[in-house]
Design a protein around this motif. Structure first.
Motif, PDB file in Angstrom:
ATOM      1  N   MET A   1      -6.241  -5.239   2.767  1.00 48.74           N
ATOM      2  CA  MET A   1      -5.876  -3.911   2.167  1.00 48.74           C
ATOM      3  C   MET A   1      -5.028  -4.282   0.576  1.00 48.74           C
ATOM      4  SD  MET A   1      -3.659  -0.818   3.415  1.00 48.74           S
ATOM      5  CE  MET A   1      -4.395  -0.606   4.928  1.00 48.74           C
ATOM      6  N   SER A   2      -5.366  -3.825  -0.254  1.00 40.83           N
ATOM      7  CA  SER A   2      -4.825  -4.047  -1.705  1.00 40.83           C
ATOM      8  C   SER A   2      -3.305  -3.313  -1.686  1.00 40.83           C
ATOM      9  CB  SER A   2      -5.417  -3.617  -2.907  1.00 40.83           C
ATOM     10  OG  SER A   2      -5.562  -1.980  -2.880  1.00 40.83           O
ATOM     11  N   TRP A   3      -2.604  -3.765  -2.608  1.00 38.11           N
ATOM     12  CA  TRP A   3      -0.918  -2.834  -2.760  1.00 38.11           C
ATOM     13  C   TRP A   3      -1.475  -1.411  -3.082  1.00 38.11           C
ATOM     14  CZ3 TRP A   3       1.972  -5.233   0.066  1.00 38.11           C
ATOM     15  CH2 TRP A   3       2.264  -6.385   0.059  1.00 38.11           C
ATOM     16  N   HIS A   4      -2.302  -1.194  -4.187  1.00 37.07           N
ATOM     17  CA  HIS A   4      -2.683   0.150  -4.171  1.00 37.07           C
ATOM     18  C   HIS A   4      -3.180   1.133  -3.032  1.00 37.07           C
ATOM     19  CE1 HIS A   4      -2.740  -1.479  -8.278  1.00 37.07           C
ATOM     20  NE2 HIS A   4      -2.552  -0.519  -8.630  1.00 37.07           N
ATOM     21  N   GLN A   5      -3.955   0.484  -2.169  1.00 35.18           N
ATOM     22  CA  GLN A   5      -4.362   1.044  -1.152  1.00 35.18           C
ATOM     23  C   GLN A   5      -3.204   1.261  -0.043  1.00 35.18           C
ATOM     24  OE1 GLN A   5      -7.525  -1.785  -0.110  1.00 35.18           O
ATOM     25  NE2 GLN A   5      -9.009  -0.340  -0.677  1.00 35.18           N
ATOM     26  N   ALA A   6      -2.424   0.542   0.067  1.00 38.39           N
ATOM     27  CA  ALA A   6      -1.256   0.269   1.089  1.00 38.39           C
ATOM     28  C   ALA A   6      -0.225   1.364   0.654  1.00 38.39           C
ATOM     29  CB  ALA A   6      -0.565  -0.817   1.124  1.00 38.39           C
ATOM     30  N   LEU A   7      -0.142   1.515  -0.740  1.00 36.89           N
ATOM     31  CA  LEU A   7       0.896   2.470  -1.143  1.00 36.89           C
ATOM     32  C   LEU A   7       0.186   3.966  -1.034  1.00 36.89           C
ATOM     33  CD1 LEU A   7       3.260   3.388  -2.787  1.00 36.89           C
ATOM     34  CD2 LEU A   7       2.042   3.016  -5.019  1.00 36.89           C
ATOM     35  N   THR A  46       4.386   1.142 -11.155  1.00 31.70           N
ATOM     36  CA  THR A  46       5.010  -0.249 -10.919  1.00 31.70           C
ATOM     37  C   THR A  46       4.183  -1.000  -9.655  1.00 31.70           C
ATOM     38  OG1 THR A  46       7.017   0.613  -9.481  1.00 31.70           O
ATOM     39  CG2 THR A  46       7.208   0.425 -11.960  1.00 31.70           C
ATOM     40  N   ILE A  47       3.486  -0.521  -8.994  1.00 31.89           N
ATOM     41  CA  ILE A  47       2.670  -1.167  -7.778  1.00 31.89           C
ATOM     42  C   ILE A  47       2.337  -2.697  -8.127  1.00 31.89           C
ATOM     43  CG2 ILE A  47       0.527  -0.100  -7.976  1.00 31.89           C
ATOM     44  CD1 ILE A  47       2.261  -0.995  -4.580  1.00 31.89           C
ATOM     45  N   ASP A  48       1.948  -2.848  -9.504  1.00 29.68           N
ATOM     46  CA  ASP A  48       1.674  -4.249  -9.771  1.00 29.68           C
ATOM     47  C   ASP A  48       2.692  -5.105  -9.558  1.00 29.68           C
ATOM     48  OD1 ASP A  48      -0.971  -3.296 -10.057  1.00 29.68           O
ATOM     49  OD2 ASP A  48      -0.801  -2.918 -12.202  1.00 29.68           O
ATOM     50  N   ARG A  49       3.667  -4.693  -9.711  1.00 27.31           N
ATOM     51  CA  ARG A  49       5.071  -5.647  -9.890  1.00 27.31           C
ATOM     52  C   ARG A  49       5.457  -5.827  -8.429  1.00 27.31           C
ATOM     53  NH1 ARG A  49       8.611  -3.295 -14.154  1.00 27.31           N
ATOM     54  NH2 ARG A  49       7.152  -1.516 -14.291  1.00 27.31           N
ATOM     55  N   GLY A  52       5.832  -7.283  -2.317  1.00 24.74           N
ATOM     56  CA  GLY A  52       5.763  -7.503  -0.658  1.00 24.74           C
ATOM     57  C   GLY A  52       6.879  -8.237   0.098  1.00 24.74           C
ATOM     58  N   ARG A  53       8.035  -8.218  -0.676  1.00 24.83           N
ATOM     59  CA  ARG A  53       9.299  -8.755  -0.010  1.00 24.83           C
ATOM     60  C   ARG A  53       9.784  -7.806   1.099  1.00 24.83           C
ATOM     61  NH1 ARG A  53      12.957 -10.970  -4.484  1.00 24.83           N
ATOM     62  NH2 ARG A  53      11.578  -9.889  -5.749  1.00 24.83           N
ATOM     63  N   SER A  54       9.353  -6.678   0.981  1.00 25.80           N
ATOM     64  CA  SER A  54      10.062  -5.447   2.120  1.00 25.80           C
ATOM     65  C   SER A  54       8.487  -4.677   2.260  1.00 25.80           C
ATOM     66  CB  SER A  54      10.960  -4.517   1.527  1.00 25.80           C
ATOM     67  OG  SER A  54      10.324  -3.747   0.381  1.00 25.80           O
ATOM     68  N   SER A  55       8.921  -3.901   3.207  1.00 23.93           N
ATOM     69  CA  SER A  55       7.755  -2.905   3.589  1.00 23.93           C
ATOM     70  C   SER A  55       7.672  -1.821   2.340  1.00 23.93           C
ATOM     71  CB  SER A  55       7.717  -2.068   4.762  1.00 23.93           C
ATOM     72  OG  SER A  55       8.905  -1.006   4.613  1.00 23.93           O
ATOM     73  N   ILE A  56       6.349  -1.180   2.037  1.00 29.52           N
ATOM     74  CA  ILE A  56       6.365  -0.123   1.148  1.00 29.52           C
ATOM     75  C   ILE A  56       7.020   0.834   1.295  1.00 29.52           C
ATOM     76  CG2 ILE A  56       4.666   1.487   0.019  1.00 29.52           C
ATOM     77  CD1 ILE A  56       2.511  -0.767  -0.136  1.00 29.52           C
ATOM     78  N   ARG A  57       7.402   1.174   2.404  1.00 33.96           N
ATOM     79  CA  ARG A  57       8.357   2.235   2.698  1.00 33.96           C
ATOM     80  C   ARG A  57       9.723   2.157   2.166  1.00 33.96           C
ATOM     81  NH1 ARG A  57       9.225   5.482   8.628  1.00 33.96           N
ATOM     82  NH2 ARG A  57      10.829   6.890   8.066  1.00 33.96           N
ATOM     83  N   THR A  58      10.151   0.954   2.768  1.00 38.24           N
ATOM     84  CA  THR A  58      11.543   0.347   2.514  1.00 38.24           C
ATOM     85  C   THR A  58      11.605   0.483   0.783  1.00 38.24           C
ATOM     86  OG1 THR A  58      11.673  -0.968   4.269  1.00 38.24           O
ATOM     87  CG2 THR A  58      13.285  -1.457   2.292  1.00 38.24           C
ATOM     88  N   TRP A  59      10.773  -0.006   0.132  1.00 38.13           N
ATOM     89  CA  TRP A  59      10.378   0.056  -1.370  1.00 38.13           C
ATOM     90  C   TRP A  59      10.708   1.461  -1.834  1.00 38.13           C
ATOM     91  CZ3 TRP A  59       5.760   0.609  -4.567  1.00 38.13           C
ATOM     92  CH2 TRP A  59       6.028   0.292  -6.067  1.00 38.13           C
ATOM     93  N   LEU A  60      10.055   2.363  -1.253  1.00 35.59           N
ATOM     94  CA  LEU A  60       9.867   3.917  -1.694  1.00 35.59           C
ATOM     95  C   LEU A  60      11.204   4.236  -1.586  1.00 35.59           C
ATOM     96  CD1 LEU A  60       6.460   4.920  -0.411  1.00 35.59           C
ATOM     97  CD2 LEU A  60       7.070   4.716  -2.888  1.00 35.59           C
ATOM     98  N   VAL A  61      11.860   4.193  -0.385  1.00 34.17           N
ATOM     99  CA  VAL A  61      13.441   4.573  -0.248  1.00 34.17           C
ATOM    100  C   VAL A  61      14.223   4.264  -1.315  1.00 34.17           C
ATOM    101  CG1 VAL A  61      15.235   4.479   1.207  1.00 34.17           C
ATOM    102  CG2 VAL A  61      12.762   5.140   2.360  1.00 34.17           C
ATOM    103  N   GLY A  62      14.050   2.878  -1.752  1.00 35.11           N
ATOM    104  CA  GLY A  62      14.943   2.159  -2.653  1.00 35.11           C
ATOM    105  C   GLY A  62      14.627   2.999  -4.097  1.00 35.11           C
ATOM    106  N   ILE A  63      13.545   3.180  -4.395  1.00 33.12           N
ATOM    107  CA  ILE A  63      13.051   4.155  -5.599  1.00 33.12           C
ATOM    108  C   ILE A  63      13.707   5.399  -5.611  1.00 33.12           C
ATOM    109  CG2 ILE A  63      11.238   5.124  -6.898  1.00 33.12           C
ATOM    110  CD1 ILE A  63       9.398   2.779  -6.267  1.00 33.12           C
ATOM    111  N   LEU A  64      13.367   6.101  -4.130  1.00 26.72           N
ATOM    112  CA  LEU A  64      13.928   7.315  -3.990  1.00 26.72           C
ATOM    113  C   LEU A  64      15.535   7.348  -4.340  1.00 26.72           C
ATOM    114  CD1 LEU A  64      13.494  10.410  -3.378  1.00 26.72           C
ATOM    115  CD2 LEU A  64      13.697   9.656  -0.907  1.00 26.72           C
ATOM    116  N   ARG A  65      16.186   6.544  -3.960  1.00 26.27           N
ATOM    117  CA  ARG A  65      17.798   6.250  -3.850  1.00 26.27           C
ATOM    118  C   ARG A  65      18.033   6.584  -5.462  1.00 26.27           C
ATOM    119  NH1 ARG A  65      21.712   2.102  -4.745  1.00 26.27           N
ATOM    120  NH2 ARG A  65      23.513   2.507  -3.872  1.00 26.27           N
ATOM    121  N   PHE A  66      17.324   5.784  -6.299  1.00 27.31           N
ATOM    122  CA  PHE A  66      17.648   5.870  -7.640  1.00 27.31           C
ATOM    123  C   PHE A  66      17.426   7.356  -8.294  1.00 27.31           C
ATOM    124  CE2 PHE A  66      17.587   1.389  -7.241  1.00 27.31           C
ATOM    125  CZ  PHE A  66      18.687   1.213  -7.777  1.00 27.31           C
TER     126      PHE A  66
END
Length: 194
Positions: A1-7, A46-49, A52-66
């Motif tokens: 599964m690609s990062w785009h599909q995972a997102l 920014t998905i191309d950057r 994968g050092r965290s789950s996508i959910r964790t990454w989304l929460v980080g973006i949402l925080r800002f």
């Protein structure tokens, strides 16, 4: 599964969670929806950057925080939690005898689950997260607001104080009582639910 599909999958699966988290902080359905929408847009851009050092959910929460921080900065002149309302809310929570003078548990909470790479544990962990969300939903609104700022969004006490107008001591009390209430709720659920 690609990062785009995972997102794409994560945005479908986690949208309600992100909305609840944003709404718990902003207390405005439109602002919460906008923050989640801005989060999704930023993630797609920014998905191309994403490494994968965290789950996508964790990454989304980080973006949402800002995104939430941006909204809170705009409101900075108007505290969202007046002191008298917090004091009234704290009085509705039971006093606790489970902490010592240093704020540590006098009796350690039971282990609710363990982190594992074993896929068979995923169902149990998902059930635990649902139970935790149910317990979070039972917290008084303003207690949940402060708790989520600290534990989900990673705000430090000075940041919480800046955005809420609360004193550091009040924040510590709210967090301690929120943790106690969550512990009690989760232990009850583990004892009385299959």
């Amino acid at each position: 599964m690609s990062w785009h599909q995972a997102l794409e999958q994560s945005l479908r699966d986690d949208r309600e969670f992100l909305l609840r988290l944003a709404h718990a902080q902003l207390r405005n359905p439109q602002e919460a929806a906008d923050a989640v929408q801005d989060t999704a847009l930023a993630a797609w851009q920014t998905i191309d950057r994403f490494e994968g050092r965290s789950s996508i959910r964790t990454w989304l929460v980080g973006i949402l925080r800002f995104k939430i921080l941006d909204v809170l900065r705009e409101r900075q002149r108007h505290p969202t939690l007046p002191h008298d309302e917090v004091e009234q809310e704290l009085q509705t929570l039971d006093s606790d005898l489970l902490f010592d003078d240093a704020g540590r548990w006098t009796e350690e909470p039971q282990t609710w689950w363990s982190v594992s790479d074993n896929p068979s544990d995923t169902l149990q962990q998902n059930q635990m997260m649902r139970r935790l969300q149910q317990c979070l939903d039972k917290l008084p609104e303003k207690t949940a607001h402060v708790f989520l700022m600290r534990e989900y969004l990673g705000f430090e006490t000075p940041e919480i104080a800046q955005h809420t107008g609360l004193q550091a001591g009040n924040i510590r009390i709210i967090l301690m009582r929120a943790r106690l209430a969550l512990r009690t709720c989760l232990e009850w659920q583990m004892s009385y639910r299959p």
